[in-house]
Scaffold this motif. Structure first.
Motif, short mmCIF file in Angstrom:
data_model
loop_
_atom_site.label_atom_id
_atom_site.label_comp_id
_atom_site.label_asym_id
_atom_site.label_seq_id
_atom_site.Cartn_x
_atom_site.Cartn_y
_atom_site.Cartn_z
N MET A 126 0.83 -1.20 0.00
CA MET A 126 0.00 0.00 0.00
C MET A 126 0.87 1.26 0.00
N GLU A 127 0.41 2.27 -0.74
CA GLU A 127 0.99 3.60 -0.64
C GLU A 127 0.19 4.39 0.39
N LYS A 128 0.88 5.27 1.11
CA LYS A 128 0.17 6.11 2.08
C LYS A 128 0.68 7.54 1.99
N GLU A 129 -0.23 8.48 2.15
CA GLU A 129 0.11 9.89 2.17
C GLU A 129 -0.23 10.45 3.54
N GLN A 130 0.74 11.06 4.18
CA GLN A 130 0.55 11.58 5.53
C GLN A 130 -0.30 12.84 5.48
N LEU A 131 -1.37 12.87 6.28
CA LEU A 131 -2.31 13.99 6.28
C LEU A 131 -2.28 14.80 7.57
N SER A 132 -1.57 14.31 8.59
CA SER A 132 -1.52 15.02 9.87
C SER A 132 -0.13 14.82 10.47
N PRO A 133 0.24 15.59 11.47
CA PRO A 133 1.48 15.29 12.18
C PRO A 133 1.45 13.87 12.74
N LEU A 134 2.62 13.28 12.90
CA LEU A 134 2.70 11.96 13.51
C LEU A 134 2.16 12.01 14.93
N VAL A 135 1.48 10.94 15.32
CA VAL A 135 0.94 10.82 16.67
C VAL A 135 1.64 9.65 17.35
N ILE A 136 2.40 9.94 18.41
CA ILE A 136 3.12 8.89 19.12
C ILE A 136 3.08 9.16 20.61
N ASP A 137 3.41 8.14 21.38
CA ASP A 137 3.62 8.30 22.82
C ASP A 137 5.08 8.69 23.02
N THR A 138 5.34 9.97 23.22
CA THR A 138 6.72 10.44 23.31
C THR A 138 7.43 9.95 24.57
#
Length: 299
Positions: A126-138
């Motif tokens: 699959m190809e993916k295009e990022q639409l928002s900032p990354l969301v992670i548990d920093t």
């Protein structure tokens, strides 16, 4: 650069001589495994160099012989790319394959928005295009300066500041969104390269695991790419320090473009004691927090 292939399977002590003879018959000379107790299976993991005399066709035939003659069907494979000192010293670009010899440098995505499309109907990549900032548990970054999230690199505030101080160029920073406990959260930024490299050389090594299905017709799934390789003249006028490759890489499900870094960036990491000097996966210095940079090869 030489290509090494490691095998891994289990054998009985009584059959070790037969296994060694099969390897020898294909021009691969290996020693006996160390078996500490009798009547127990031992791990057998020879490592050998692929070259003009020991080709991948030889290896595929070897596996068939091990299966037909000795019933050995479950054979693990792993490739190593062993670089010379001159290749490290002459390289202007490096591929960062790990920011630590530890699973802790891989952080899970916690809800980044992507649009998805199917790249290949046969293997399902699959190809993916990022639409928002990354969301992670920093908080999972702990004291690490760089972590890998779904094909992207995320830098700590400390590393981002250091890169600015040392005038590292060719990227933008996008602050990630923290999703997790409030205590211990960190400020962190996705590194977004702003320059794409030319296409790599057609002489780049491409391999596959003989024990698995042949590579997909798309040329991505099932292919093990060797070191990033370019024609020297294509990189003559390249400036800045951080780049995206023109070619796709993948994590088994999603496509992404690999990030490459300059010699200046690598030296910055070593000079500031973020990582020790490491040359290859088998380097005895390669510890839990050491960064693995492979030199980009020139033709």
């Amino acid at each position: 650069m030489k290509v090494e292939l490691e095998n891994l399977f289990s054998i009985d002590e009584s059959s070790q001589d037969q296994v060694i003879k099969v390897y020898n018959r294909y021009g691969i000379f290996v020693g006996a495994p160390e078996i500490r107790k009798r009547n127990l299976k031992a791990s057998f993991n020879p490592i050998f160099t692929l070259n003009d005399d020991v080709t991948y066709e030889h290896v595929a035939a070897l596996y068939k012989s091990l299966e037909h003659e000795l019933g050995i069907v479950s054979i693990g494979e792993r490739f190593y790319f062993d670089f010379s000192d001159s290749e490290y010293e002459q390289a202007s670009l490096f591929t960062l394959n790990s920011a630590g010899n530890s699973p802790d440098m891989f952080i899970d995505d916690k809800g980044t928005l992507f649009s998805l499309s199917t790249h290949c109907q046969h293997c399902g990549l699959m190809e993916k295009e990022q639409l928002s900032p990354l969301v992670i548990d920093t908080t999972e970054m702990k004291d690490r300066h760089l972590v890998h999230v779904s094909g992207y690199w995320v830098a700590s505030q400390e590393l981002a500041t250091l890169m600015k101080q040392e005038d590292i160029k060719g990227f933008e920073l996008l602050e990630v969104i923290h999703q997790g406990p409030g205590e211990g959260k960190r400020k962190a930024f996705q590194i977004i390269p702003t320059q794409v490299l030319p296409e790599s050389s057609t002489e780049r090594v491409k391999l596959y695991f003989a024990t698995e299905q042949p590579p997909c017709r798309c040329g991505l799934s099932g292919v093990i790419n060797g070191p990033d390789t370019y024609h020297r003249e294509d990189l003559t006028n390249i400036k800045n320090d951080i780049f995206l490759s023109a070619e796709w890489s993948h994590d088994g499900r999603y496509l992404y473009r690999k990030t490459l870094f300059s010699r200046k960036f690598r030296e910055l990491i070593i000079k500031n004691n973020i990582s020790r000097e490491v040359r290859g996966e088998k380097d005895r210095n390669f510890g839990p927090k050491d960064w693995l940079f492979d030199p980009v090869l020139l033709k």
